[in-house]
Scaffold this motif. Structure first.
Motif, PDB file in Angstrom:
ATOM      1  N   THR A 186       0.832  -1.199   0.000  1.00 19.48           N
ATOM      2  CA  THR A 186       0.000   0.000   0.000  1.00 19.48           C
ATOM      3  C   THR A 186       0.870   1.254   0.000  1.00 19.48           C
ATOM      4  O   THR A 186       0.453   2.307  -0.452  1.00 19.48           O
ATOM      5  N   GLY A 187       2.068   1.130   0.545  1.00 22.50           N
ATOM      6  CA  GLY A 187       2.941   2.297   0.610  1.00 22.50           C
ATOM      7  C   GLY A 187       2.662   3.184   1.800  1.00 22.50           C
ATOM      8  O   GLY A 187       2.902   4.390   1.754  1.00 22.50           O
ATOM      9  N   LEU A 188       2.160   2.588   2.876  1.00 20.63           N
ATOM     10  CA  LEU A 188       1.907   3.389   4.076  1.00 20.63           C
ATOM     11  C   LEU A 188       2.863   3.052   5.216  1.00 20.63           C
ATOM     12  O   LEU A 188       2.997   3.823   6.166  1.00 20.63           O
ATOM     13  N   GLY A 189       3.530   1.908   5.113  1.00 23.28           N
ATOM     14  CA  GLY A 189       4.403   1.454   6.205  1.00 23.28           C
ATOM     15  C   GLY A 189       5.396   2.523   6.637  1.00 23.28           C
ATOM     16  O   GLY A 189       5.489   2.879   7.816  1.00 23.28           O
ATOM     17  N   LEU A 190       6.133   3.072   5.679  1.00 21.75           N
ATOM     18  CA  LEU A 190       7.176   4.038   6.027  1.00 21.75           C
ATOM     19  C   LEU A 190       6.594   5.414   6.364  1.00 21.75           C
ATOM     20  O   LEU A 190       7.183   6.164   7.136  1.00 21.75           O
ATOM     21  N   ALA A 191       5.422   5.743   5.800  1.00 20.53           N
ATOM     22  CA  ALA A 191       4.772   7.015   6.161  1.00 20.53           C
ATOM     23  C   ALA A 191       4.382   6.972   7.636  1.00 20.53           C
ATOM     24  O   ALA A 191       4.534   7.961   8.367  1.00 20.53           O
ATOM     25  N   ILE A 192       3.905   5.826   8.085  1.00 18.71           N
ATOM     26  CA  ILE A 192       3.547   5.662   9.503  1.00 18.71           C
ATOM     27  C   ILE A 192       4.807   5.700  10.371  1.00 18.71           C
ATOM     28  O   ILE A 192       4.846   6.354  11.413  1.00 18.71           O
ATOM     29  N   VAL A 193       5.857   5.022   9.903  1.00 15.52           N
ATOM     30  CA  VAL A 193       7.135   5.057  10.613  1.00 15.52           C
ATOM     31  C   VAL A 193       7.570   6.507  10.829  1.00 15.52           C
ATOM     32  O   VAL A 193       7.931   6.919  11.940  1.00 15.52           O
ATOM     33  N   TYR A 194       7.495   7.303   9.766  1.00 14.34           N
ATOM     34  CA  TYR A 194       7.946   8.688   9.827  1.00 14.34           C
ATOM     35  C   TYR A 194       7.130   9.486  10.841  1.00 14.34           C
ATOM     36  O   TYR A 194       7.685  10.211  11.673  1.00 14.34           O
ATOM     37  N   GLN A 195       5.799   9.325  10.781  1.00 18.22           N
ATOM     38  CA  GLN A 195       4.905  10.009  11.732  1.00 18.22           C
ATOM     39  C   GLN A 195       5.292   9.684  13.177  1.00 18.22           C
ATOM     40  O   GLN A 195       5.398  10.571  14.012  1.00 18.22           O
ATOM     41  N   ILE A 196       5.491   8.401  13.440  1.00 17.97           N
ATOM     42  CA  ILE A 196       5.775   7.960  14.815  1.00 17.97           C
ATOM     43  C   ILE A 196       7.134   8.493  15.281  1.00 17.97           C
ATOM     44  O   ILE A 196       7.269   8.974  16.407  1.00 17.97           O
ATOM     45  N   VAL A 197       8.122   8.416  14.389  1.00 22.45           N
ATOM     46  CA  VAL A 197       9.459   8.898  14.761  1.00 22.45           C
ATOM     47  C   VAL A 197       9.411  10.402  15.056  1.00 22.45           C
ATOM     48  O   VAL A 197      10.003  10.884  16.021  1.00 22.45           O
ATOM     49  N   GLN A 198       8.662  11.147  14.238  1.00 22.98           N
ATOM     50  CA  GLN A 198       8.489  12.590  14.480  1.00 22.98           C
ATOM     51  C   GLN A 198       7.886  12.849  15.854  1.00 22.98           C
ATOM     52  O   GLN A 198       8.322  13.733  16.577  1.00 22.98           O
ATOM     53  N   ALA A 199       6.870  12.072  16.185  1.00 20.36           N
ATOM     54  CA  ALA A 199       6.182  12.258  17.464  1.00 20.36           C
ATOM     55  C   ALA A 199       7.122  11.988  18.638  1.00 20.36           C
ATOM     56  O   ALA A 199       6.892  12.459  19.748  1.00 20.36           O
ATOM     57  N   HIS A 200       8.197  11.214  18.397  1.00 21.23           N
ATOM     58  CA  HIS A 200       9.179  10.939  19.444  1.00 21.23           C
ATOM     59  C   HIS A 200      10.342  11.928  19.394  1.00 21.23           C
ATOM     60  O   HIS A 200      11.359  11.708  20.071  1.00 21.23           O
ATOM     61  N   SER A 201      10.227  12.963  18.577  1.00 16.23           N
ATOM     62  CA  SER A 201      11.337  13.894  18.334  1.00 16.23           C
ATOM     63  C   SER A 201      12.608  13.154  17.951  1.00 16.23           C
ATOM     64  O   SER A 201      13.714  13.543  18.321  1.00 16.23           O
ATOM     65  N   GLY A 202      12.413  12.075  17.234  1.00 16.62           N
ATOM     66  CA  GLY A 202      13.557  11.289  16.769  1.00 16.62           C
ATOM     67  C   GLY A 202      13.897  11.653  15.342  1.00 16.62           C
ATOM     68  O   GLY A 202      13.421  12.653  14.802  1.00 16.62           O
ATOM     69  N   HIS A 203      14.733  10.803  14.740  1.00 14.93           N
ATOM     70  CA  HIS A 203      15.198  11.086  13.392  1.00 14.93           C
ATOM     71  C   HIS A 203      15.375   9.755  12.671  1.00 14.93           C
ATOM     72  O   HIS A 203      15.816   8.787  13.274  1.00 14.93           O
ATOM     73  N   ILE A 204      14.979   9.717  11.401  1.00 22.34           N
ATOM     74  CA  ILE A 204      15.201   8.483  10.637  1.00 22.34           C
ATOM     75  C   ILE A 204      15.794   8.817   9.277  1.00 22.34           C
ATOM     76  O   ILE A 204      15.423   9.825   8.660  1.00 22.34           O
ATOM     77  N   ALA A 205      16.750   7.998   8.866  1.00 25.77           N
ATOM     78  CA  ALA A 205      17.400   8.220   7.575  1.00 25.77           C
ATOM     79  C   ALA A 205      17.577   6.881   6.885  1.00 25.77           C
ATOM     80  O   ALA A 205      17.548   5.829   7.522  1.00 25.77           O
ATOM     81  N   VAL A 206      17.756   6.921   5.573  1.00 22.78           N
ATOM     82  CA  VAL A 206      17.923   5.675   4.818  1.00 22.78           C
ATOM     83  C   VAL A 206      19.101   5.804   3.866  1.00 22.78           C
ATOM     84  O   VAL A 206      19.361   6.863   3.309  1.00 22.78           O
ATOM     85  N   LEU A 207      19.830   4.699   3.765  1.00 26.26           N
ATOM     86  CA  LEU A 207      20.985   4.633   2.879  1.00 26.26           C
ATOM     87  C   LEU A 207      20.805   3.387   2.017  1.00 26.26           C
ATOM     88  O   LEU A 207      20.637   2.294   2.552  1.00 26.26           O
ATOM     89  N   SER A 208      20.819   3.562   0.698  1.00 25.53           N
ATOM     90  CA  SER A 208      20.606   2.392  -0.154  1.00 25.53           C
ATOM     91  C   SER A 208      21.028   2.676  -1.577  1.00 25.53           C
ATOM     92  O   SER A 208      21.145   3.830  -1.985  1.00 25.53           O
ATOM     93  N   ALA A 209      21.261   1.605  -2.318  1.00 23.35           N
ATOM     94  CA  ALA A 209      21.477   1.712  -3.757  1.00 23.35           C
ATOM     95  C   ALA A 209      20.974   0.408  -4.362  1.00 23.35           C
ATOM     96  O   ALA A 209      21.002  -0.629  -3.688  1.00 23.35           O
ATOM     97  N   PRO A 210      20.505   0.451  -5.617  1.00 19.23           N
ATOM     98  CA  PRO A 210      19.977  -0.777  -6.221  1.00 19.23           C
ATOM     99  C   PRO A 210      20.986  -1.909  -6.142  1.00 19.23           C
ATOM    100  O   PRO A 210      22.160  -1.732  -6.449  1.00 19.23           O
ATOM    101  N   GLY A 211      20.530  -3.061  -5.686  1.00 16.25           N
ATOM    102  CA  GLY A 211      21.387  -4.237  -5.589  1.00 16.25           C
ATOM    103  C   GLY A 211      22.371  -4.219  -4.433  1.00 16.25           C
ATOM    104  O   GLY A 211      23.146  -5.161  -4.247  1.00 16.25           O
ATOM    105  N   GLN A 212      22.351  -3.158  -3.643  1.00 15.85           N
ATOM    106  CA  GLN A 212      23.360  -3.013  -2.576  1.00 15.85           C
ATOM    107  C   GLN A 212      22.771  -3.170  -1.179  1.00 15.85           C
ATOM    108  O   GLN A 212      23.435  -2.870  -0.203  1.00 15.85           O
ATOM    109  N   GLY A 213      21.506  -3.551  -1.082  1.00 18.64           N
ATOM    110  CA  GLY A 213      20.888  -3.623   0.234  1.00 18.64           C
ATOM    111  C   GLY A 213      20.456  -2.252   0.721  1.00 18.64           C
ATOM    112  O   GLY A 213      20.655  -1.247   0.022  1.00 18.64           O
ATOM    113  N   THR A 214      19.855  -2.243   1.898  1.00 17.94           N
ATOM    114  CA  THR A 214      19.280  -1.008   2.429  1.00 17.94           C
ATOM    115  C   THR A 214      19.536  -0.923   3.915  1.00 17.94           C
ATOM    116  O   THR A 214      19.494  -1.942   4.610  1.00 17.94           O
ATOM    117  N   GLU A 215      19.811   0.289   4.391  1.00 15.99           N
ATOM    118  CA  GLU A 215      20.001   0.464   5.828  1.00 15.99           C
ATOM    119  C   GLU A 215      19.206   1.666   6.319  1.00 15.99           C
ATOM    120  O   GLU A 215      19.396   2.783   5.837  1.00 15.99           O
TER     121      GLU A 215
END
Ligand SMILES: Nc1ncnc2c1ncn2[C@@H]1O[C@H](COP(=O)(O)OP(=O)(O)OP(=O)(O)O)[C@@H](O)[C@H]1O
Ligand SMILES: [Mg+2]
Length: 240
Positions: A186-215
């Protein structure tokens, strides 16, 4: 002002979602009854089945959207991230619908206890959504690695997979709703993640490239023993 406008757009969108529900239920119900007409030719029955299936899918999208757009109530308490991560990762192999054949899950929690001020249920959902995506990105198997360490005043949680990775174009709006590249997503998983992290005054970032995995890297503020309210003696004891 931008916040107000966004909130208004959000309310409009959820009102629309709500209004679509009733006619959709009638469509699905009628199609469902039509499927069972005995004299129906196979190809026609197939067409009715498509209507039933797609309206169910639409209904699910509406439910998820309404869930996303409703005001979330938070209940902040002192929470141990080590415990929270262990619990969530224990459930993952049994509960996630994502494929996990050939996936090795490793955890690297560098401290025995990691107190923070959080809504535990919401944070569990954050970790769950990230891990669920990681599994979906590795249908052929791979490694899911979850780590926790301290960086000055923050707990740093990383959720890394060796899956298909994400293109630079997709990364740009990956935390926005309805951006999905997974089949049936659906494409809502990460939008919800972002909302929740914001509410915790936290921070989330992503590092990735095709075929290289994701962090994904999540920063949450540490709760020092001195800050723990008297109402949380168990956690206070655990940190001494
Ligand atoms: N670990 C990952 N590896 C590769 N792509 C990812 C990863 N995490 C997210 N993505 C990409 O970002 C998109 C958005 O993820 P998100 O969790 O928001 O939605 P979804 O998983 O598609 O649907 P939902 O979570 O609502 O069921 C995914 O569809 C996928 O294309
Ligand atoms: Mg997801």
């Amino acid at each position: 002002r931008i916040q107000d406008r966004l909130a208004a757009v959000g309310r409009l969108a959820s009102a629309v979602a709500h209004e679509i529900r009733n006619p959709l239920t009638s469509i699905a119900g009628s199609a469902h009854m039509l499927v069972s007409i005995p004299a129906l030719a196979d190809e026609h029955r197939q067409l009715f089945r498509i209507i039933v299936r797609e309206s169910e899918r639409l209904n699910q999208i509406l439910s998820e959207f309404l869930d996303y757009s409703r005001e979330r109530q938070y209940n902040f308490t002192p929470t141990d991230l080590v415990c929270l991560l262990e619990e969530t990762l224990t459930l993952l192999p049994n509960r996630s619908a994502a494929p996990q054949r050939g996936v090795v899950i490793t955890t690297d929690l560098s401290v025995p206890v990691a107190p923070t001020f959080a809504d535990g249920d919401k944070l569990r959902q954050v970790i769950w959504n990230l891990c669920d995506n990681a599994l979906r990105a590795m249908p052929q198997g791979g490694e899911l690695r979850v780590a926790l360490q301290r960086d000055s005043d923050f707990w740093v949680i990383t959720v890394a997979d060796s899956g298909r990775g994400i293109s630079p174009e997709s990364i740009e709006n990956i935390f926005e709703p309805f951006q999905s590249g997974f089949p049936g997503g659906t494409g809502l998983g990460l939008a919800i993640v972002y909302q929740i992290v914001q509410a915790h005054s936290g921070h989330i970032a992503v590092l990735s490239a095709p075929g290289q995995g994701t962090e994904f890297t999540l920063h949450l503020r540490c709760l020092d023993p001195g800050e723990i309210p008297a109402a949380a003696p168990a956690l206070a004891a655990a940190t001494h």
